[in-house]
Design a protein around this motif. Structure first.
Motif, PDB file in Angstrom:
ATOM      1  N   SER A 408      20.369  -6.218  57.289  1.00 42.55           N
ATOM      2  CA  SER A 408      20.897  -6.829  56.073  1.00 42.55           C
ATOM      3  C   SER A 408      21.015  -5.741  55.001  1.00 42.55           C
ATOM      4  CB  SER A 408      19.968  -7.940  55.590  1.00 42.55           C
ATOM      5  OG  SER A 408      19.848  -8.951  56.572  1.00 42.55           O
ATOM      6  N   ILE A 409      22.113  -5.759  54.239  1.00 44.05           N
ATOM      7  CA  ILE A 409      22.386  -4.697  53.267  1.00 44.05           C
ATOM      8  C   ILE A 409      22.770  -5.312  51.931  1.00 44.05           C
ATOM      9  CG2 ILE A 409      23.838  -2.694  52.738  1.00 44.05           C
ATOM     10  CD1 ILE A 409      24.237  -2.322  55.743  1.00 44.05           C
ATOM     11  N   LEU A 410      22.155  -4.819  50.873  1.00 46.11           N
ATOM     12  CA  LEU A 410      22.491  -5.202  49.505  1.00 46.11           C
ATOM     13  C   LEU A 410      22.746  -3.938  48.693  1.00 46.11           C
ATOM     14  CD1 LEU A 410      19.938  -8.012  48.518  1.00 46.11           C
ATOM     15  CD2 LEU A 410      22.413  -8.236  48.606  1.00 46.11           C
ATOM     16  N   VAL A 411      23.814  -3.929  47.912  1.00 41.85           N
ATOM     17  CA  VAL A 411      24.041  -2.864  46.932  1.00 41.85           C
ATOM     18  C   VAL A 411      23.692  -3.455  45.564  1.00 41.85           C
ATOM     19  CG1 VAL A 411      25.717  -1.324  45.886  1.00 41.85           C
ATOM     20  CG2 VAL A 411      25.849  -1.826  48.320  1.00 41.85           C
ATOM     21  N   MET A 412      22.767  -2.802  44.854  1.00 42.93           N
ATOM     22  CA  MET A 412      22.281  -3.348  43.587  1.00 42.93           C
ATOM     23  C   MET A 412      22.380  -2.303  42.475  1.00 42.93           C
ATOM     24  SD  MET A 412      19.007  -5.705  44.714  1.00 42.93           S
ATOM     25  CE  MET A 412      17.884  -4.322  44.897  1.00 42.93           C
ATOM     26  N   THR A 413      22.682  -2.773  41.274  1.00 46.16           N
ATOM     27  CA  THR A 413      22.742  -1.921  40.085  1.00 46.16           C
ATOM     28  C   THR A 413      21.605  -2.303  39.143  1.00 46.16           C
ATOM     29  OG1 THR A 413      25.145  -1.706  40.266  1.00 46.16           O
ATOM     30  CG2 THR A 413      24.151  -1.201  38.124  1.00 46.16           C
ATOM     31  N   ALA A 414      20.906  -1.280  38.649  1.00 45.58           N
ATOM     32  CA  ALA A 414      19.757  -1.522  37.780  1.00 45.58           C
ATOM     33  C   ALA A 414      20.202  -2.085  36.434  1.00 45.58           C
ATOM     34  CB  ALA A 414      18.972  -0.230  37.574  1.00 45.58           C
ATOM     35  N   ILE A 415      19.405  -3.017  35.925  1.00 45.73           N
ATOM     36  CA  ILE A 415      19.585  -3.554  34.571  1.00 45.73           C
ATOM     37  C   ILE A 415      18.400  -3.063  33.747  1.00 45.73           C
ATOM     38  CG2 ILE A 415      19.744  -5.632  33.163  1.00 45.73           C
ATOM     39  CD1 ILE A 415      20.845  -7.075  35.618  1.00 45.73           C
ATOM     40  N   ARG A 416      18.682  -2.315  32.664  1.00 51.90           N
ATOM     41  CA  ARG A 416      17.615  -1.689  31.891  1.00 51.90           C
ATOM     42  C   ARG A 416      17.419  -2.387  30.550  1.00 51.90           C
ATOM     43  NH1 ARG A 416      15.790   3.141  33.835  1.00 51.90           N
ATOM     44  NH2 ARG A 416      16.995   4.082  35.553  1.00 51.90           N
ATOM     45  N   GLY A 417      16.169  -2.304  30.073  1.00 56.12           N
ATOM     46  CA  GLY A 417      15.849  -2.810  28.759  1.00 56.12           C
ATOM     47  C   GLY A 417      16.166  -1.777  27.696  1.00 56.12           C
ATOM     48  N   PRO A 418      15.837  -2.069  26.436  1.00 61.33           N
ATOM     49  CA  PRO A 418      16.129  -1.127  25.340  1.00 61.33           C
ATOM     50  C   PRO A 418      15.422   0.208  25.554  1.00 61.33           C
ATOM     51  CG  PRO A 418      15.527  -3.298  24.497  1.00 61.33           C
ATOM     52  CD  PRO A 418      15.229  -3.314  25.957  1.00 61.33           C
ATOM     53  N   GLY A 419      16.107   1.307  25.199  1.00 62.08           N
ATOM     54  CA  GLY A 419      15.542   2.641  25.338  1.00 62.08           C
ATOM     55  C   GLY A 419      14.680   3.015  24.145  1.00 62.08           C
ATOM     56  N   ASN A 420      13.996   4.144  24.289  1.00 62.36           N
ATOM     57  CA  ASN A 420      13.131   4.670  23.233  1.00 62.36           C
ATOM     58  C   ASN A 420      13.646   6.045  22.839  1.00 62.36           C
ATOM     59  OD1 ASN A 420      11.120   5.286  21.460  1.00 62.36           O
ATOM     60  ND2 ASN A 420       9.537   5.609  23.025  1.00 62.36           N
ATOM     61  N   GLY A 421      14.413   6.103  21.762  1.00 67.27           N
ATOM     62  CA  GLY A 421      14.982   7.383  21.357  1.00 67.27           C
ATOM     63  C   GLY A 421      16.059   7.810  22.341  1.00 67.27           C
ATOM     64  N   THR A 422      15.882   9.032  22.869  1.00 68.26           N
ATOM     65  CA  THR A 422      16.859   9.577  23.815  1.00 68.26           C
ATOM     66  C   THR A 422      16.578   9.139  25.241  1.00 68.26           C
ATOM     67  OG1 THR A 422      15.506  11.574  24.063  1.00 68.26           O
ATOM     68  CG2 THR A 422      17.231  11.599  22.367  1.00 68.26           C
ATOM     69  N   GLU A 423      15.466   8.486  25.496  1.00 75.30           N
ATOM     70  CA  GLU A 423      15.113   8.071  26.850  1.00 75.30           C
ATOM     71  C   GLU A 423      15.751   6.724  27.175  1.00 75.30           C
ATOM     72  OE1 GLU A 423      10.932   7.981  27.278  1.00 75.30           O
ATOM     73  OE2 GLU A 423      10.642  10.131  26.937  1.00 75.30           O
ATOM     74  N   THR A 424      16.112   6.585  28.442  1.00 67.24           N
ATOM     75  CA  THR A 424      16.678   5.317  28.880  1.00 67.24           C
ATOM     76  C   THR A 424      15.580   4.279  28.987  1.00 67.24           C
ATOM     77  OG1 THR A 424      16.397   5.970  31.193  1.00 67.24           O
ATOM     78  CG2 THR A 424      18.524   6.436  30.158  1.00 67.24           C
ATOM     79  N   GLY A 425      15.950   3.022  28.841  1.00 67.45           N
ATOM     80  CA  GLY A 425      14.981   1.940  28.907  1.00 67.45           C
ATOM     81  C   GLY A 425      14.506   1.692  30.322  1.00 67.45           C
ATOM     82  N   PRO A 426      13.407   0.965  30.476  1.00 66.70           N
ATOM     83  CA  PRO A 426      12.874   0.671  31.816  1.00 66.70           C
ATOM     84  C   PRO A 426      13.759  -0.325  32.553  1.00 66.70           C
ATOM     85  CG  PRO A 426      11.666  -0.552  30.152  1.00 66.70           C
ATOM     86  CD  PRO A 426      12.599   0.357  29.406  1.00 66.70           C
ATOM     87  N   ILE A 427      13.687  -0.279  33.873  1.00 67.28           N
ATOM     88  CA  ILE A 427      14.451  -1.224  34.696  1.00 67.28           C
ATOM     89  C   ILE A 427      13.744  -2.577  34.641  1.00 67.28           C
ATOM     90  CG2 ILE A 427      15.239  -1.777  37.024  1.00 67.28           C
ATOM     91  CD1 ILE A 427      15.451   1.208  37.576  1.00 67.28           C
ATOM     92  N   ILE A 428      14.480  -3.614  34.210  1.00 66.19           N
ATOM     93  CA  ILE A 428      13.896  -4.950  34.098  1.00 66.19           C
ATOM     94  C   ILE A 428      14.469  -5.915  35.131  1.00 66.19           C
ATOM     95  CG2 ILE A 428      13.384  -4.666  31.657  1.00 66.19           C
ATOM     96  CD1 ILE A 428      15.908  -6.286  31.032  1.00 66.19           C
ATOM     97  N   ASP A 429      15.515  -5.537  35.824  1.00 61.81           N
ATOM     98  CA  ASP A 429      16.094  -6.399  36.863  1.00 61.81           C
ATOM     99  C   ASP A 429      17.167  -5.608  37.597  1.00 61.81           C
ATOM    100  OD1 ASP A 429      16.629  -8.591  38.461  1.00 61.81           O
ATOM    101  OD2 ASP A 429      16.755  -9.993  36.773  1.00 61.81           O
ATOM    102  N   PHE A 430      17.748  -6.194  38.623  1.00 56.33           N
ATOM    103  CA  PHE A 430      18.862  -5.597  39.363  1.00 56.33           C
ATOM    104  C   PHE A 430      19.953  -6.649  39.522  1.00 56.33           C
ATOM    105  CE2 PHE A 430      15.451  -2.790  40.655  1.00 56.33           C
ATOM    106  CZ  PHE A 430      16.062  -1.548  40.731  1.00 56.33           C
ATOM    107  N   ARG A 431      21.204  -6.205  39.426  1.00 54.96           N
ATOM    108  CA  ARG A 431      22.346  -7.067  39.714  1.00 54.96           C
ATOM    109  C   ARG A 431      22.802  -6.787  41.144  1.00 54.96           C
ATOM    110  NH1 ARG A 431      25.728  -5.080  36.514  1.00 54.96           N
ATOM    111  NH2 ARG A 431      26.978  -3.939  38.022  1.00 54.96           N
ATOM    112  N   MET A 432      22.950  -7.845  41.933  1.00 55.91           N
ATOM    113  CA  MET A 432      23.388  -7.700  43.320  1.00 55.91           C
ATOM    114  C   MET A 432      24.918  -7.639  43.355  1.00 55.91           C
ATOM    115  SD  MET A 432      20.642 -10.273  45.184  1.00 55.91           S
ATOM    116  CE  MET A 432      20.836 -11.575  43.968  1.00 55.91           C
ATOM    117  N   ASP A 433      25.466  -6.468  43.705  1.00 53.88           N
ATOM    118  CA  ASP A 433      26.914  -6.243  43.653  1.00 53.88           C
ATOM    119  C   ASP A 433      27.616  -6.553  44.969  1.00 53.88           C
ATOM    120  OD1 ASP A 433      26.677  -5.308  41.027  1.00 53.88           O
ATOM    121  OD2 ASP A 433      26.211  -3.286  41.717  1.00 53.88           O
ATOM    122  N   LEU A 434      26.983  -6.246  46.079  1.00 49.88           N
ATOM    123  CA  LEU A 434      27.648  -6.367  47.380  1.00 49.88           C
ATOM    124  C   LEU A 434      26.607  -6.718  48.426  1.00 49.88           C
ATOM    125  CD1 LEU A 434      30.329  -5.946  49.019  1.00 49.88           C
ATOM    126  CD2 LEU A 434      29.558  -3.608  49.433  1.00 49.88           C
ATOM    127  N   ALA A 435      26.966  -7.612  49.346  1.00 45.27           N
ATOM    128  CA  ALA A 435      26.063  -8.016  50.432  1.00 45.27           C
ATOM    129  C   ALA A 435      26.869  -8.163  51.707  1.00 45.27           C
ATOM    130  CB  ALA A 435      25.362  -9.326  50.090  1.00 45.27           C
TER     131      ALA A 435
END
Length: 768
Positions: A408-435
């Motif tokens: 079974s194969i899933l392609v997922m894209t990370a969903i991030r929360g708000p960042g802190n300054g120049t740093e990207t935010g933490p991953i809070i979920d994934f969107r399932m793009d392809l199965a």
């Protein structure tokens, strides 16, 4: 009377050009008075499409100067136009210019008319959506833990049915995992034959299975050991027919553990190129009946490109009416659409395949009302359509390969929360793009139910069960993650999963997994079954045999001390003693059989069968002498095995050969061996190795009916009643089969009543 193209007024010509979907301009040369060299091309006229293009690409440029519009580090575009003015030779080709919106590609047509340069442009663009889709599918296959390839049949000379036999297969597509397995770059693998990389595939029978898939159209899924050509492992193979070939998907199941996959972001496997041409332009005037209804259209003007596309000279196009030259337009419905444009003023644009009136091409058509008629502009887009169809077929092939994957194969894209300054935010979920389709088997949900939704929305238990942290780590670090974990959530969904998460691109991962719940349950059931069998063995060894020993001992005492006074009771006592002995034999044999079924993995070592048979014959020496038997033993091999189990198998076969002898006929027993290939195995023997040692024990005893050749190997199966002269528990041959199963081999039997029987043991030359 029809008007010719040379009689068109200036206003009509400008109207035609302004309605053209392609940029067109006219310019005159500006020369250096001293040297006569070209300095610029001053624009005399530009149609509306040209003016819009300049405003979009070069908004700050001088719209009266081609030098200003084409300014850039590459002087080639302007130089080529100067060459047209200098030599009078038209120029046509593909040209790229840097503009405000990035790099723009055009097909240009430049021609010198008297002292004026006529420049026509056609903006080009790739079929990016299809290319992106192919790139995504290719990336998914490369990121999958499965090895996937498409093999096309290579056939020999045609037979009476018009199709030649399949003599080999050619790799037409392979993912990166196949390249890593073979140890060669994809460029070397593709379009080469299967036997180049797997020369033993025919010898071991695997090739025949692939041929069967292609010729029958039936998919096959099976496990297969490959021990040739430098490979050493078991593989779970799925072959899915596709065209004159098949999609082959296989995974290494030797360790059932995920290997770390080093994947690169997939490059596009196809570059979609649209072969566009210059625009054809024709103007039509309505032909109306007395009541005002439009019955036809006259062509009042046509450019040379229209003549080239329609394969008719301009004067022929303007001499005859539209329906006279192209009557199929009415049947197809195009004519009614043209009438609607004239009557309503609605602009119409569509793509169509025209296969009538001497034409066979795809066209991109634009219809715009002009006075009491319309301007028709059209592009021959046949090359682009063919490219799109080819890409579509390739996309379908890649999708079929993806869906053919066992995993079974899933392609997922990370969903991030708000960042802190120049740093990207933490991953809070994934969107399932392809199965792929296999997810329905593992998760109970179709691809359509998953794609576009978030992971924690559908499967909220991922955080608590530890899956989510693995996915986030793979997305953040690019380091592949593998694990076998148990999943459960508030929706009641649970199970065991083997997962592999691999970064495909920034914030995008490919998740490959298998639902192994049934395997885990089977393992637990096996542990419980083995525990029950161990408990039974203990009971059989102590609790069951002890009472029997006492019964037999007390019976012997009764017979010895009170035999004379028992009278006929002695016969009953003897029957009781006989039953006790049979029960003891049955318990011992049953205990031996259960121990064979519950033993841990065996420690194989070299076993000399010559020595084993010799030791068994020493143990059976008394029976051999009593029967007057002749035992002939040929040269036997030394092979890998467990000595005690192999000895037990030969003990049972040789003792049976002595026991089931024909009264009045001395037994003649032969033991011999030979080396056989898989193709020479009996049809009932299902083994997949390359070579086997066949060791045969044959006798001239009572034999058996052919109908019982399989039944005799069942536990407690006896072909003779308990009062027969041939005593036994019915477990001896079941033990022989169990021993051969433990040694990755098989046993088969042949017999004929009154003639004798032969038992063949098949030991693999090389154990897994």
């Amino acid at each position: 009377m029809h008007s010719s193209s040379t009689e068109v007024s200036g206003s009509l010509l400008r109207a035609l050009l302004d309605r053209s979907p392609s940029p067109v301009c006219a310019a005159e040369a500006v020369r250096d008075p001293a040297t006569g060299t070209f300095l610029d091309l001053r624009i005399l006229y530009g149609n509306r499409c040209f003016r819009d293009l300049v405003a979009r690409v070069r908004p700050s440029a001088d719209t009266g100067s081609l030098r200003a519009i084409l300014a850039g580090p590459d002087p080639t575009p302007l130089t080529r136009l100067f060459g047209v003015m200098e030599t009078g030779t038209p120029f046509r080709g593909i040209q790229e210019w840097d503009g405000a919106e990035g790099r723009v590609r055009f097909e240009i047509w430049a021609e010198k008319v008297e002292n004026t340069l006529i420049l026509s442009l056609t903006e080009l663009g790739p079929t990016q959506d299809l290319t992106d889709a192919l790139a995504l599918l290719t990336g998914v296959l490369d990121a999958s833990q499965s090895m996937v390839t498409y093999c096309q049949a290579v056939r020999g000379p045609s037979g009476t049915d018009g199709r030649g036999p399949i003599i080999d297969f050619q790799y037409r597509f392979a993912n990166e995992n196949v390249a890593r397995l073979i140890g060669a770059p994809l460029a070397e693998i593709l379009n080469n034959r299967m036997t180049r990389f797997f020369p033993s595939v025919k010898e071991i029978g695997l090739f025949d299975l692939y041929v069967q898939v292609v010729e029958s159209g039936n998919p096959q899924s099976f496990e297969f050991p490959y021990r040739q050509d430098g490979y050493d492992g078991w593989y779970l193979i799925q072959a899915q027919p596709l065209g004159d070939g098949f999609v082959l998907s296989f995974i290494d199941i030797t360790r059932r553990k995920r290997t770390e996959l080093e994947l690169q972001q997939a490059n596009s496997i196809l570059n979609a190129v649209l072969n566009a041409t210059a625009v054809a332009v024709t103007a039509f005037r309505a032909v109306r009946e007395a009541g005002g209804r439009i019955s036809d259209f006259d062509c009042v003007s046509a450019n040379e490109r229209a003549s080239q596309i329609l394969n008719r000279p301009v004067d022929e196009l303007t001499r005859f009416s539209l329906l006279t030259l192209y009557p199929a337009l009415r049947e197809r419905g195009d004519f009614d659409q043209f009438v609607e444009v004239v009557e309503t003023g609605r602009t119409l644009r569509y793509e169509t395949l025209y296969q009538a009136d001497g034409l066979d091409a795809w066209f991109d058509v634009t219809v715009t009302r002009q006075d009491d008629g319309f301007v028709l502009t059209y592009l021959d887009i046949s090359d682009r359509k063919k490219a799109e169809l080819a890409i579509g077929r390739h996309a379908q092939q890649l999708q079929a390969m993806l869906d053919a994957s066992i995993s079974s194969i899933l392609v997922m894209t990370a969903i991030r929360g708000p960042g802190n300054g120049t740093e990207t935010g933490p991953i809070i979920d994934f969107r399932m793009d392809l199965a792929n389709r296999s997810v329905e088997r593992s998760l109970g949900k179709t691809p359509a139910e998953l794609e576009g939704r978030t992971l924690l929305e559908v499967f909220p238990g991922n955080v608590e069960n530890g899956f989510f942290d693995l996915y986030a780590k793979a997305a953040d670090t690019g380091i592949s993650q593998q694990a076998t974990l148990h999943y459960t959530d508030i929706n009641g969904f649970e199970g065991w999963f083997e997962i592999s998460a691999v970064q495909m691109a920034k914030d995008q991962i490919v998740l490959t997994f298998m639902n192994v719940t049934q395997t885990k349950q089977t393992e637990q059931q096996l542990r419980e079954s083995n525990a029950s069998l161990d408990q039974f063995a203990t009971v059989a060894s102590h609790d069951l045999q002890e009472p029997l020993r006492k019964i037999k001992s007390f019976g012997d005492l009764l017979a010895a001390q009170y035999g004379p006074v028992l009278g006929d009771g002695v016969m009953l006592l003897e029957r009781m003693q006989s039953a006790s002995s049979r029960m003891q034999t049955l318990i011992r044999d049953l205990l031996a059989y259960s121990r064979l079924s519950t033993q841990r993995p065996l420690a194989f070592q070299p076993v000399d069968l010559n020595r084993v048979v010799a030791e068994v014959l020493v143990d059976l020496d008394l029976a051999v002498s009593e029967k007057g038997a002749t035992v002939e033993v040929g040269r036997l091999p030394t092979l890998q095995g467990e000595p005690l189990q192999i000895r037990q198998a030969f003990q049972n076969l040789l003792s049976n050969a002595l026991k089931f002898s024909e009264p009045g006929r001395p037994p003649v027993i032969t033991v011999k061996s030979r080396l056989v290939r898989r193709a020479d195995l009996p049809a009932a023997v299902k083994l997949y190795g390359t070579k086997y040692w066949e060791v045969q024990v044959a006798d001239n005893g009572i034999g058996f009916e052919e109908a019982y050749r399989e039944r005799i190997f069942g536990a407690f199966e006896r072909l003779h009643g308990k009062n027969s002269r041939y005593l036994g528990s019915g477990i001896g041959l079941a033990i022989v089969r169990r021993v051969m199963d433990n040694h990755q081999g098989a046993v088969s039997a042949q017999g004929e009543v009154g003639i004798g029987s032969a038992f063949s043991l098949f030991f693999p030359v090389h154990l897994s």
